[in-house]
Design a protein around this motif. Structure first.
Motif, short mmCIF file in Angstrom:
data_model
loop_
_atom_site.label_atom_id
_atom_site.label_comp_id
_atom_site.label_asym_id
_atom_site.label_seq_id
_atom_site.Cartn_x
_atom_site.Cartn_y
_atom_site.Cartn_z
N SER A 144 5.01 -3.13 -5.57
CA SER A 144 6.27 -3.06 -4.79
C SER A 144 7.47 -2.82 -5.69
N GLU A 145 7.32 -3.06 -6.98
CA GLU A 145 8.47 -2.94 -7.89
C GLU A 145 8.71 -1.52 -8.39
N ILE A 146 7.79 -0.61 -8.08
CA ILE A 146 8.02 0.76 -8.57
C ILE A 146 8.07 1.76 -7.40
N ASP A 147 8.71 2.89 -7.68
CA ASP A 147 8.73 3.98 -6.71
C ASP A 147 7.64 4.96 -7.09
N VAL A 148 6.80 5.32 -6.13
CA VAL A 148 5.76 6.32 -6.41
C VAL A 148 6.19 7.60 -5.70
N GLU A 149 6.44 8.63 -6.50
CA GLU A 149 6.96 9.86 -5.89
C GLU A 149 6.05 11.05 -6.11
N PHE A 150 6.04 11.92 -5.12
CA PHE A 150 5.27 13.17 -5.21
C PHE A 150 6.20 14.37 -5.14
N LYS A 151 5.77 15.46 -5.78
CA LYS A 151 6.57 16.69 -5.74
C LYS A 151 6.52 17.27 -4.33
N ASP A 152 7.60 17.88 -3.94
CA ASP A 152 7.65 18.50 -2.62
C ASP A 152 7.07 19.92 -2.72
N GLU A 153 5.82 19.99 -3.13
CA GLU A 153 5.16 21.29 -3.34
C GLU A 153 3.79 21.25 -2.69
N ASN A 154 3.07 22.36 -2.80
CA ASN A 154 1.70 22.45 -2.28
C ASN A 154 0.74 22.69 -3.42
N ALA A 155 -0.48 22.23 -3.24
CA ALA A 155 -1.50 22.44 -4.27
C ALA A 155 -2.78 22.93 -3.62
N CYS A 156 -3.51 23.77 -4.36
CA CYS A 156 -4.81 24.25 -3.90
C CYS A 156 -5.79 24.18 -5.05
N ILE A 181 0.85 -1.19 0.00
CA ILE A 181 0.00 0.00 0.00
C ILE A 181 0.89 1.24 0.00
N VAL A 182 0.62 2.14 -0.92
CA VAL A 182 1.40 3.37 -1.05
C VAL A 182 0.47 4.57 -0.87
N PRO A 183 0.53 5.21 0.30
CA PRO A 183 -0.31 6.40 0.48
C PRO A 183 0.16 7.52 -0.44
N MET A 184 -0.80 8.25 -0.99
CA MET A 184 -0.44 9.43 -1.80
C MET A 184 -0.28 10.61 -0.84
N VAL A 185 0.07 11.76 -1.39
CA VAL A 185 0.18 12.94 -0.55
C VAL A 185 -1.19 13.20 0.10
N SER A 186 -1.19 13.61 1.36
CA SER A 186 -2.45 13.81 2.09
C SER A 186 -3.15 15.07 1.59
N SER A 187 -4.44 15.19 1.88
CA SER A 187 -5.16 16.39 1.44
C SER A 187 -6.25 16.76 2.44
N MET A 188 -6.79 17.95 2.24
CA MET A 188 -7.88 18.43 3.10
C MET A 188 -9.02 18.89 2.21
N ASP A 189 -10.19 18.31 2.44
CA ASP A 189 -11.38 18.69 1.67
C ASP A 189 -12.08 19.84 2.42
N HIS A 190 -12.94 20.56 1.76
CA HIS A 190 -13.78 21.59 2.39
C HIS A 190 -15.20 21.25 1.95
N LYS A 191 -15.90 20.50 2.82
CA LYS A 191 -17.16 19.88 2.38
C LYS A 191 -18.36 20.82 2.42
N ARG A 192 -18.34 21.81 3.34
CA ARG A 192 -19.53 22.66 3.47
C ARG A 192 -19.59 23.69 2.36
N ALA A 193 -20.82 24.09 2.05
CA ALA A 193 -21.03 24.99 0.91
C ALA A 193 -20.49 26.41 1.14
N LYS A 194 -20.53 26.87 2.39
CA LYS A 194 -20.21 28.28 2.66
C LYS A 194 -18.90 28.45 3.41
N ASP A 195 -18.40 29.67 3.37
CA ASP A 195 -17.16 29.99 4.09
C ASP A 195 -17.30 29.64 5.58
#
Ligand code: AMP
Ligand code: GLY
Length: 421
Positions: free
Chosen positions: A317-329, A204-218
């Motif tokens: 298991s035979e491959i490396d899964v890599e993520f950029k060391d950046e942020n996304a929005c 199991i290879v976790p991807m980069v974590s994220s945060m959702d914003h589920k409610r409709a309003k600010d």
């Protein structure tokens, strides 16, 4: 190579754009796709739950690889049917997709294998559920067992609201047969984290974590939606939390599914809450989350098709899964009134100079014009070295996109920025 992606939202657009980076892919079909996806794939008017239609199309068009993204076709057995027709797939079989398809199943799985989650009771008898609510701790959470378009969860602040929620599910059947069985569970508190993972049932290879914003309003007010925006990584998901999750949640879940004879292969999504007692599972999804995918995939460095193919071959298991060391929005632009009632049919236009990616969720092409055709219309994703820059870039891009009745939250990333300080 010819690939078929089943689905037609922003998530599918993000998957398709990422797959296109692989130059050995000559053709991508989207079933059904949408007017915006049509710029990146050939859209075929076959619905995502028309399993016979999907299999027939794949066989007639010599599809080499199928990616099934939405929950309903997975729970209905699209991967089983495609596999039986000799088509290689990314996505879990029906017997594994039940991890999202039935909350009763997933809660019982977690209890049996000691995976941390909210305490709960299952009811198929309304009288017993109502009686239980006379003494249950309040607030409480009522969940319909089956798929309910992401709406099958009601958080009740009072006993009366809780009883009304039970009646609406079990008597009025607001979620149809999904509410025949319900789960009533303990209300948990703490920040939420979404972790999508690739798994072939062994690794199991976790991807980069994220945060959702589920409610409709600010300020997280208003109704629950499919998600109004996301950021990645999630600052609450520290290295310590990640290690704890791998040990107590991710690996035990993969093992539990194997022991049940329901090996999960595909994208397994962990909806987590970081409670004062540690990380707990709020929900599993058997697929990429939306709009999480719209921030996670732009950060993926490794070729997506290579990863999906390795999952299908059981060789993750035979491959490396890599993520950029950046942020996304990602900021979702919706039709005002979503998730209840909204107008459609407005033209979408954008200035050319957008420094980011646009993933179209609800649009149709008519006479060469792109028109709004859904509640969530599109997602705008920008990446940058810091989260602050990514958020600012996304909002600058949003201002350059125009359509009638457009609505978006102004505070995507605000909570993460505060937490990250
Ligand atoms: P779901 O549709 O399962 O993603 O649930 C929708 C939202 O309800 C979650 O993102 C949480 O914010 C909230 N939720 C679900 N279960 C619980 C719980 N046991 N305690 C507190 N909040 C919950
Ligand atoms: N964004 C939550 C989900 O895809 O279920």
């Amino acid at each position: 190579m010819k690939i078929m992606v089943v689905g037609g939202g922003g998530r599918e657009h993000a998957v398709i754009k990422k797959l296109k980076e692989n130059k050995s892919i000559e053709k991508i079909y989207a079933l059904p796709g949408n007017g915006g996806i049509a710029a990146d794939a050939e859209c075929v008017p076959i619905g995502a739950t028309d399993i016979d239609g999907i299999v027939k199309f794949a066989a007639e068009n010599a599809i080499d690889f199928a990616v099934v993204t939405p929950d309903d076709p997975l729970v209905l057995g699209a991967v089983d049917a495609l596999t039986a027709a000799g088509i290689k797939c990314f996505g879990p079989e029906k017997k594994a997709a039940i991890i999202e398809g039935s909350k009763v199943f997933s809660k019982n799985l977690m209890k049996k294998y000691g995976i941390p989650t909210a305490r709960y009771e299952v009811f198929s008898d309304m009288g017993k559920a109502l009686e239980y609510l006379d003494t249950a701790p309040i607030p409480t959470v009522i969940k319909a067992d089956g798929l309910a378009l992401g709406k099958g969860v009601i958080i009740a602040e009072t006993r009366e609201d809780a009883k009304n929620a039970v009646k609406s599910m079990m008597l009025d059947k607001i979620f149809g047969e999904s509410g025949s069985n319900i789960v009533i569970e303990e209300f948990l508190t703490g920040p939420e984290v979404s972790v999508l993972s690739f798994t072939d049932g062994k690794t199991i290879v976790p991807m980069v974590s994220s945060m959702d914003h589920k409610r409709a309003k600010d300020n997280d007010e208003g109704l629950n939606t499919g998600g109004m925006g996301t950021v990645a990584p999630n600052p609450y998901y520290t290295k310590e939390v990640a290690d704890e999750c791998m040990k107590n949640i991710f690996l035990p879940t993969v093992k539990a599914m194997n022991e049940e004879g329901r090996t999960f292969k595909g994208c397994l999504y962990f909806g987590l809450m970081i409670t004062p007692d540690g990380a707990k599972v709020i929900e599993y999804n058997c697929r990429f989350g939306d709009p999480e995918t719209q921030v996670v995939l732009p950060l993926l460095k490794t070729d997506l098709f290579t990863v999906m193919n390795a999952v299908a071959d059981g060789k993750l298991s035979e491959i490396d899964v890599e993520f950029k060391d950046e942020n996304a929005c990602c900021v979702i632009m919706a039709s005002d009134g979503y998730p209840v009632k909204y107008e459609k049919g407005y033209e979408i236009t954008a200035d050319d100079s957008i420094d980011g990616e646009i993933f179209i969720a609800g649009a149709k092409k008519e006479n060469g014009r792109l028109l709004t055709n859904g509640g969530r219309v599109l997602g705008v994703t920008c990446t940058a070295e810091t989260l602050k820059e990514a958020v600012e870039k996304s909002y600058r891009a949003v201002e350059k996109i125009h359509f009638g009745n457009a609505y978006y939250r102004r505070d995507i990333g605000a909570r993460a920025l505060k937490a990250g300080k």
